[in-house]
Design an enzyme around this catalytic site. Structure first.
Site, PDB file in Angstrom:
ATOM      1  N   GLN A  61       0.701  -1.138   0.149  1.00 21.15           N
ATOM      2  CA  GLN A  61      -0.083  -0.020  -0.030  1.00 21.15           C
ATOM      3  C   GLN A  61       0.636   1.274  -0.083  1.00 21.15           C
ATOM      4  O   GLN A  61       0.082   2.255  -0.463  1.00 21.15           O
ATOM      5  CB  GLN A  61      -0.451  -0.170   1.434  1.00 21.15           C
ATOM      6  N   LYS A  62       2.057   0.855   0.388  1.00 21.27           N
ATOM      7  CA  LYS A  62       2.663   2.831   0.309  1.00 21.27           C
ATOM      8  C   LYS A  62       3.558   3.123  -0.685  1.00 21.27           C
ATOM      9  O   LYS A  62       4.051   3.685  -0.838  1.00 21.27           O
ATOM     10  CB  LYS A  62       4.010   2.359   1.347  1.00 21.27           C
ATOM     11  N   ASN A  63       3.995   1.690  -1.536  1.00 22.89           N
ATOM     12  CA  ASN A  63       4.127   1.609  -3.226  1.00 22.89           C
ATOM     13  C   ASN A  63       3.417   3.028  -4.052  1.00 22.89           C
ATOM     14  O   ASN A  63       2.051   3.059  -4.105  1.00 22.89           O
ATOM     15  CB  ASN A  63       4.330   0.332  -4.068  1.00 22.89           C
TER      16      ASN A  63
END
Ligand SMILES: [Zn+2]
Lengths: 315, 337
Positions: free
Chosen positions: A102-104
């Protein structure tokens, strides 16, 4: 020994191990995990400028292990388009990958390229909403959503209701407030001469002010809703006085111990500063902020007081 | 230089009162020096795509701690130049594609170690090539892409202006060059389009205000000499109000957007933005310094994003740069842009 070196489909490739450029390449070569092996095959096929279906497998494998490597994404995109691959299948894979990482952010740029070529946003907003269920403030996902709105002209196709629902869920979701502003005002700023938004359309302005005020009733100590309201007043050039009665209900100088919102008090100070002869009152509101309601920013409130042009008010 | 996190965690030793908190400078130096010896860890390889930036962060932190000598200049120069491609762009590590972000780090490092002569010695017309690479990434609407992939971000725009300024290749630094290498006017027009109704700036027109993006936009305006004329006192007041609101009363730390967690790196993004508009004193500096110090690993060195998390070189750098802005004793002065 490895996933690729044992695979006949890759037998023609001589892997290129990493070159760290430092004095001790041995340390890097001694490192023989899956990732290093896959990278060495990637370097080899990139050096040969190969575009083939197995590149999609290889880059998928690498992205699963390390989605932050920008080179891998770039090469994958080139390959996808060169092979005219099934882009719907790509999106399905991207969905799973985005949920997992999700942080990408590279993934969202990649998605943009794919959806742009597809020329259809079918299913996209639904997927984005799923991402927001996990993190409703993900900056990259919001940027992607705004791109979708722009690219496919979705201004009046449910975006307003979408922000309403998110704000209902979390009235302090600043990203949703920002998107609402964008949906209401973003379009006009792009099309010259056409009036609209909170400046050009009185009905829209009324509606949006009402929306903000209702949110404030629900949660008075909320930077986002107050910011939205003040943004409208400011952008439309409305006299601040018009808000005084509403603001008073949350921050009255007559009841200094019952202020329900520091944002209201801040707004009140601004309203009073604009009013002829109320500078002392404004100074009092700023003193309350400096001493009681927002002391961490005391210097800021003192500065505001200085702008009033009145002599120091007894604290 | 590795971006490997840990092994230590940020957090003050039990029982230490805020007034007793100290910057464990020597431990941070040792922590940064040790980073490159951790090549046998998986994360060392997984963070390879950031390596050049990691060196920049480590080196800046060492400079601010007056220990520039702690990393050998020759080794740094060799590594940086091994990341430089024929087309003038830097990759994150040897063999990685050129990208704006690493070109920024590469040039910043060269500037810091006074390495431009060495660059010209080893690469014919090195500065010119880098400037051309950066200029080639400008888009028709004034923005800059990160690479040929085309992603745009105000970070890249700021980076482009910063690199060209360090190299002496901004149009006003070379008034006789026709046509100018980049269109500064279009770039600045784009920055202005990124300003929001709350006074802040986002990554693109319409995108939510974010402290990191505010830093890049202000720094770009500043390099172009338009910061004062564009914002004026009123614009600075509004932006300063939004930025100072990032400080949370309970921890003293700063966040990047409303209702988000505090994080040491915003000490720099918010702090330097406030410094650029001359309003750093609007936050409680003492409280912020205490928060930063609480994020240190007082035993092994290194700083984490917040107390209890793993330390890393990125946050170590921003913590020390933040303390520098605050005028913390023993830390050198930093340029806000
Ligand atoms: Zn951070």
């Amino acid at each position: 020994m490895g996933r690729y070196s044992d695979d006949p489909a890759w037998a023609d490739i001589i892997p290129l191990p990493t070159d760290e450029g430092g004095p001790n390449p041995l340390a890097a070569i001694a490192y023989d995990d899956e990732y290093a092996e896959a990278m060495s095959y990637l370097r080899a096929v990139m050096a040969a400028n190969e575009f083939s279906p197995r590149i999609l497998d290889l880059t998928e494998d690498l992205i699963d292990m390390n989605p932050a490597h920008y080179t891998v994404w770039l090469y994958r995109a080139q390959c996808l388009f060169a092979l005219k691959s099934d882009l719907h299948a790509e999106l399905a894979w991207l969905n799973a990958t985005a949920l997992e990482h999700q942080k990408n952010y590279q993934i969202w740029h990649h998605r943009m390229l794919v959806v742009d070529v597809l020329d259809s946003c079918e299913g996209e907003r639904e997927f984005v909403s799923r991402m927001f269920e996990l993190d409703a403030k993900n900056y990259h996902v919001w940027s992607y959503r705004q791109w979708l709105v722009r690219r496919f002209g979705l201004w009046e196709q449910g975006e307003l209701e979408f922000t309403r629902d998110l704000i209902e869920k979390d009235v302090r979701n600043n990203s949703a407030w920002n998107h609402r502003w964008y949906v209401v005002n973003g379009r006009e700023e792009r099309e010259e001469g056409e009036a609209g938004g909170v400046v050009g359309d009185a009905a829209v302005r009324e509606r949006e002010m009402e929306f903000a005020m209702q949110a404030i009733e629900k949660a008075p100590q909320n930077q986002s809703s107050w910011g939205y309201l003040r943004g409208i007043v400011r952008k439309a050039g409305l006299p601040l006085q018009g808000c005084k009665a509403f603001v008073q209900r949350f921050a009255s100088l007559e009841q200094p111990d019952e202020v329900r919102s520091s944002y209201a008090l801040d707004f009140m100070a601004e309203i009073l500063a604009e009013e002829k002869g109320s500078e002392q009152q404004a100074a009092l509101a700023l003193d309350m902020l400096a001493q009681k309601y927002d002391p961490v920013r005391r210097n800021y409130w003192e500065y505001r007081k200085g702008l009033l042009g009145v002599d120091a008010v007894a604290a | 230089m590795s971006l490997v996190a840990g092994p230590g965690r940020g957090g003050a030793l039990d029982g230490q009162l805020p007034d007793e908190l100290q910057l464990v400078a020597e431990k941070h130096v040792a922590y940064i020096q040790k980073l490159d010896t951790r090549r046998d860890e998986l994360e060392y390889h997984l963070t390879e795509h950031l390596r050049l930036s990691g060196i920049y962060w480590g080196l800046t932190a060492l400079h601010l701690l007056h220990r520039a000598d702690a990393l050998p200049r020759d080794g740094v120069l060799d590594f940086v130049l091994s990341c430089l491609h024929e087309n003038g762009g830097f990759g994150a590590a040897p063999g990685h594609d050129p990208h704006m972000l690493y070109t920024i780090s590469g040039v910043q490092i060269l500037a810091m170690v006074d390495g431009f002569d060495e660059l010209e010695k080893r690469v014919t017309d090195g500065k010119r090539k880098i400037a051309d690479f950066v200029a080639s990434l400008q888009q028709v609407n004034g923005t800059f892409a990160g690479d040929e992939w085309g992603e745009t971000d105000t970070r890249f725009l700021y980076g482009a202006l910063n690199v060209l300024s360090l190299l002496g290749y901004l149009p006003h630094q070379r008034p006789n060059e026709e046509p100018a290498l980049i269109d500064v006017k279009a770039a600045i027009a784009h920055i202005k389009a990124c300003q929001n109704f709350d006074g802040g700036f986002g990554v693109a027109p319409g995108a939510e205000s974010h402290s990191g993006q505010i830093f890049t936009c202000l720094a770009a305006l500043s390099i172009a000499g338009e910061l004062d004329s564009y914002l004026g006192e009123e614009g600075k007041d509004r932006l300063g109000a939004w930025l100072s609101e990032r400080q949370l009363d309970d921890s003293g730390g700063l966040n990047g957007r409303p209702m988000k967690l505090v994080d040491v790196c915003y000490s720099w993004w918010v702090g330097s933005s406030l410094a650029m508009i001359e309003r750093l004193h609007w936050i409680d500096k003492k409280k912020l310094a205490t928060f930063i110090l609480q994020c240190q690993d007082p035993v092994e060195g290194g700083v984490a994003d917040r107390p209890g998390d793993m330390v890393d070189v990125f946050h170590t750098h921003f913590a020390i740069a933040g303390l520098s802005l605050l005028g913390y004793p023993g830390v050198g002065e930093v340029d806000a842009t």
